[in-house]
Design a protein around this motif. Sequence first.
Motif, mmCIF file in Angstrom:
data_model
loop_
_atom_site.group_PDB
_atom_site.id
_atom_site.type_symbol
_atom_site.label_atom_id
_atom_site.label_comp_id
_atom_site.label_asym_id
_atom_site.label_seq_id
_atom_site.Cartn_x
_atom_site.Cartn_y
_atom_site.Cartn_z
ATOM 1 N N LYS A 1 0.807 -1.219 0.000
ATOM 2 C CA LYS A 1 0.000 0.000 0.000
ATOM 3 C C LYS A 1 0.843 1.273 0.000
ATOM 4 O O LYS A 1 0.444 2.313 0.522
ATOM 5 C CB LYS A 1 -0.978 0.018 1.178
ATOM 6 C CG LYS A 1 -2.015 -1.103 1.083
ATOM 7 C CD LYS A 1 -3.094 -0.973 2.105
ATOM 8 C CE LYS A 1 -4.235 -1.930 1.857
ATOM 9 N NZ LYS A 1 -3.883 -3.318 1.618
ATOM 10 N N LYS B 1 4.964 7.615 -1.346
ATOM 11 C CA LYS B 1 3.551 7.957 -1.165
ATOM 12 C C LYS B 1 2.800 6.663 -0.903
ATOM 13 O O LYS B 1 3.247 5.587 -1.330
ATOM 14 C CB LYS B 1 2.992 8.660 -2.396
ATOM 15 C CG LYS B 1 3.000 7.800 -3.639
ATOM 16 C CD LYS B 1 2.485 8.609 -4.792
ATOM 17 C CE LYS B 1 2.391 7.883 -6.113
ATOM 18 N NZ LYS B 1 2.845 6.560 -6.295
ATOM 19 N N ILE C 1 -15.349 -4.808 -1.460
ATOM 20 C CA ILE C 1 -14.068 -5.233 -0.888
ATOM 21 C C ILE C 1 -13.016 -4.298 -1.437
ATOM 22 O O ILE C 1 -12.812 -4.244 -2.651
ATOM 23 C CB ILE C 1 -13.725 -6.679 -1.288
ATOM 24 C CG1 ILE C 1 -14.830 -7.619 -0.831
ATOM 25 C CG2 ILE C 1 -12.388 -7.071 -0.712
ATOM 26 C CD1 ILE C 1 -14.454 -9.075 -0.829
ATOM 27 N N ARG D 1 -9.473 -1.749 3.659
ATOM 28 C CA ARG D 1 -8.046 -1.958 3.917
ATOM 29 C C ARG D 1 -7.693 -3.446 3.924
ATOM 30 O O ARG D 1 -6.996 -3.926 4.818
ATOM 31 C CB ARG D 1 -7.654 -1.357 5.266
ATOM 32 C CG ARG D 1 -7.322 0.106 5.199
ATOM 33 C CD ARG D 1 -5.992 0.395 4.536
ATOM 34 N NE ARG D 1 -5.624 1.803 4.681
ATOM 35 C CZ ARG D 1 -5.724 2.713 3.704
ATOM 36 N NH1 ARG D 1 -6.163 2.365 2.503
ATOM 37 N NH2 ARG D 1 -5.369 3.954 3.914
HETATM 38 P P1 ATP Z 1 -9.988 -1.474 -4.689
HETATM 39 O O1 ATP Z 1 -9.486 -2.721 -4.049
HETATM 40 O O2 ATP Z 1 -11.390 -1.161 -4.439
HETATM 41 O O3 ATP Z 1 -9.580 -1.310 -6.113
HETATM 42 P P2 ATP Z 1 -7.985 0.393 -3.997
HETATM 43 O O4 ATP Z 1 -7.690 0.715 -5.403
HETATM 44 O O5 ATP Z 1 -8.066 1.518 -3.057
HETATM 45 O O6 ATP Z 1 -9.292 -0.360 -3.810
HETATM 46 P P3 ATP Z 1 -5.365 -0.631 -3.717
HETATM 47 O O7 ATP Z 1 -5.060 -0.289 -5.130
HETATM 48 O O8 ATP Z 1 -4.899 -1.906 -3.154
HETATM 49 O O9 ATP Z 1 -6.898 -0.636 -3.472
HETATM 50 O O10 ATP Z 1 -4.849 0.582 -2.845
HETATM 51 C C1 ATP Z 1 -4.763 0.492 -1.454
HETATM 52 C C2 ATP Z 1 -4.198 1.770 -0.876
HETATM 53 O O11 ATP Z 1 -2.864 1.969 -1.375
HETATM 54 C C3 ATP Z 1 -4.957 3.014 -1.296
HETATM 55 O O12 ATP Z 1 -5.987 3.297 -0.393
HETATM 56 C C4 ATP Z 1 -3.892 4.084 -1.249
HETATM 57 O O13 ATP Z 1 -3.737 4.599 0.049
HETATM 58 C C5 ATP Z 1 -2.622 3.334 -1.609
HETATM 59 N N1 ATP Z 1 -2.295 3.528 -3.030
HETATM 60 C C6 ATP Z 1 -3.084 3.295 -4.087
HETATM 61 N N2 ATP Z 1 -2.452 3.555 -5.226
HETATM 62 C C7 ATP Z 1 -1.220 3.962 -4.915
HETATM 63 C C8 ATP Z 1 -0.060 4.351 -5.667
HETATM 64 N N3 ATP Z 1 -0.064 4.387 -6.984
HETATM 65 N N4 ATP Z 1 1.036 4.700 -5.000
HETATM 66 C C9 ATP Z 1 1.061 4.652 -3.660
HETATM 67 N N5 ATP Z 1 0.018 4.292 -2.910
HETATM 68 C C10 ATP Z 1 -1.114 3.948 -3.499
#
Ligand code: ATP
Length: 895
Positions: A447, A464, A559, A608
């Motif tokens: 994440k 980030k 989810i 999360r």
């Molecule tokens: P979903 O599972 O519904 O697609 P999502 O896209 O939020 O949800 P992830 O892509 O796993 O799920 O992202 C999880 C978390 O990681 C996000 O809430 C954000 O805080 C962080 N995150 C997402 N994209 C990036 C990125 N490109 N760089 C850094 N952190 C990111």
Amino acid sequence: MTAEPQDQPPWHTLEPAQLYERLATSPAGLDAAQAAVRLSRYGANELDAAQPLSPWPVLLRQFKNVLIVILLIAALLSAFLGHAVEAVAIAVIVLFAALLGFVQEYRAERALETLRGMAAPDAAVLRGGTEVTVPARELVPGDLLLLRAGDRVAGDVRLTEAYGLQLEESALTGESLPVDKHAAPLTAPDVPLSERGNMAYAGTVVSYGRGAGVVVATGMQTEFGGIARMISTIEGGRTPLQENLDRVGSLLARAALVAVAVIVSAGLLRGEPFIGMLLFGIALGVAAVPEALPAVVTISLALGVQRMVKRHALMRRLAAVETLGSTTVICSDKTGTLTRDEMTVRSCFCAGSWYEVSGAGYEPVGEFSVQGRGGAPSAELVELLRTALLASDAKIFQDQATGRWAAQGDPTEAALVVAAAKAGLSRDELAARYPRLDEIPFSSERKCMTTLHREEVGLVACAKGAPEVILSACTAQLGEDGEGPLDQPAAARIAEAARAMAAGALRVLAVARKQGTSRAEAESGMTFLGLVGMIDPPRPEARAAIATCREAGIRPVMITGDHPATATAVARELGLLDEGRVVTGSELESMDDADLEREVAAIRVYARVSPAHKLRVVAALQKKGEVVAMTGDGVNDAPALKKADIGIAMGITGTAVSKEAAAMTLTDDNFASIVAAVEEGRGIFDNIKKYLMYLLSSNIGEIGLMAGAMLVGLPLPLSAVQILYVNLATDGLPALALAVDPAEPDLMRRPPRDATRGIFNRAVVTLILAGGAWSSLVNLALFAWARASGCSDAEAMTMTFVSLVLIQFFKAYNFRSDRDSVFRRPFANRWLNLAVAWEICLMLVVVYLPVLHRPFGTFSLTAADWAVIILASGSVVPVLELTKSFSRRRGGAFI
Ligand code: ATP
């Protein structure tokens, strides 16, 4: 292009410059014209060229059908014995039957072939310096292939860039653990495949990280070419329903043949001529065996699958179509599926101040303001945005044709790039000043993501990610007065600010940096720079689709990897969280399987979570008897997609691995398309049921009539040719028309079908039996009455023949629903109307055209005959109506 030219040094020993030279390419890749020339020179990047579907084998196959062969023999036999007219009639009918079988099967295969083409994989390449996605079959040697986690490598590649790149090479080497890859040349020429760390081979999978390289071999020339086939096909297989029907079909065939044998023996005992009885027996056998069943089921499935494509759902596994109709829970990702995945930064929290950001979409125009007061962004905010920009890969560009701004890459990062541009920061300028040397890639488990750049003072790490992850890596913060320690109260204030943003449905990212570091120490002791909150508006159609799910007795569940507060706010907006509760990944971890099973029915949102959690959620739901559809896009979602009853991959953002694991791919990544597919799935199942009721009930009617006549000592009510004709007229076009019947209006207002119960529920069996028995009785009575009232044999037989055909047509209309009255929307199926009208015209020709009287044993009926026939055949309508209302009152399960 050979994989490894004999007289030249192997690819893995070359320096990048040598590599580009030998393949006449450059770090910007080939241009479109060069690629086209190479494609025609080296051929498509495919293993063995798929054979185009030819109609001839399908046509030939029809004549290998045992029933058709028996009929042909019967035709020859009757010709030989002097029944020339009958022989011709049988031969013509056989030809028609074969033609019908051919049309049915050819259509089904064509439909499947089209779908196979659609499921073909893509590859991301640089063409003329610009990233484009091309079908993997168009990849050529010299192309610069880009590799990201979840991609299946489409050709043999010599790597020129690798950031944390790991490949899973089991398809090639049998080794299932991921292997680290790099871009440096190797010195030893003779290392085995598994040790060529700078090569990526076709058929292997990127399990982590990012990379790029030059394609050195494609198609059959790849290492994989000789070993295995690429996975690009739709798995045909037989669906559980098809298997079930195969069994039912062969059971019915045997029962029908026994009945025929009894009827023929009874006829012989009564002294009927042997040859006549033999022909009749064959005809009745052919009519009674449901030979069209498999083809019609395949057609219903294949046509339904084509309709799904129009509604943006591509099925990879045909068996899943049936399961779709009985789906009880849909577990969906949030970002991109329920929301638009068009992120826009709305607010920033930095050095204790809140900033609002104006502007919409990806257009880099907007302003920063603090409590309504605009002005130039503060130095700390600029530092926050600069770091976020350095740690992002997305690009924004203005479409020349429409003038609209669009993004390439991850929308979360695109939002950061746009926000930085609003503060006057340009990515090209920054990239030139602080070149990126390395990166620790993003993954849904971590994440967060960190990049390392060269700065005047040494290396700087820019990170980030999710606020709690970034905060736990920080020991300092940037305030108005420069860097200071990040103590507990300050961290709590930041966490509170993140929660407040998330509660407003914003997706929150934290940004941090570390100066003078190395890769190993980059993600600890960082300096916190601030928070960025972005909106991702819900898809407008998702709300309606969720309401439809509810009506259809399907539970939608979100989810997401996002923060629980963001997830809750979005779920509320979508109407998904009126009841039930929200659970986070860490809460999930503290529950054991038994706890989860107990709670799972009440949970509407999982926040999360990591991909591994999805697997547990599917397992728990399945334990509770639910039929689970689950979406996923990442490489690590594959196990959950496989485990779910219907794994759903994202066509646009999904990785190749997730698509291969899934049973279905959404071509528009949209939740509403899942619901549309479920609706189609229900419709397909219903149509197979309608067709089956019609077919079986018709066959019972035919055999019952013949057996009844034998039993009560009447002569045969129909001739062999008439029986064959009835079979062709009723099993042919009208049956096909039922297979494409429009869905019943309340299709999505009923609860899901119980997947454990087959197609033959009580209501269906009752209708089949009632329709079949009534048809036998009425026709027998009609025949007996006609003979008793002085009609000739030909007249009585023709009346029975016509009545039998009409009764089947009445039943066709009636079986369009197993619960609703036929009068509700009687003529909604245009194809059925046309088929029946056409068959009635043909039947009139057979009845009234004098030259056909001999072969068909028909007679020109009078008006009085018609009155009796219509009365007799029409009587099946009230009988079936009564049966339906009786079943309805008993509250039977009608699904
Ligand atoms: P979903 O599972 O519904 O697609 P999502 O896209 O939020 O949800 P992830 O892509 O796993 O799920 O992202 C999880 C978390 O990681 C996000 O809430 C954000 O805080 C962080 N995150 C997402 N994209 C990036 C990125 N490109 N760089 C850094 N952190 C990111």
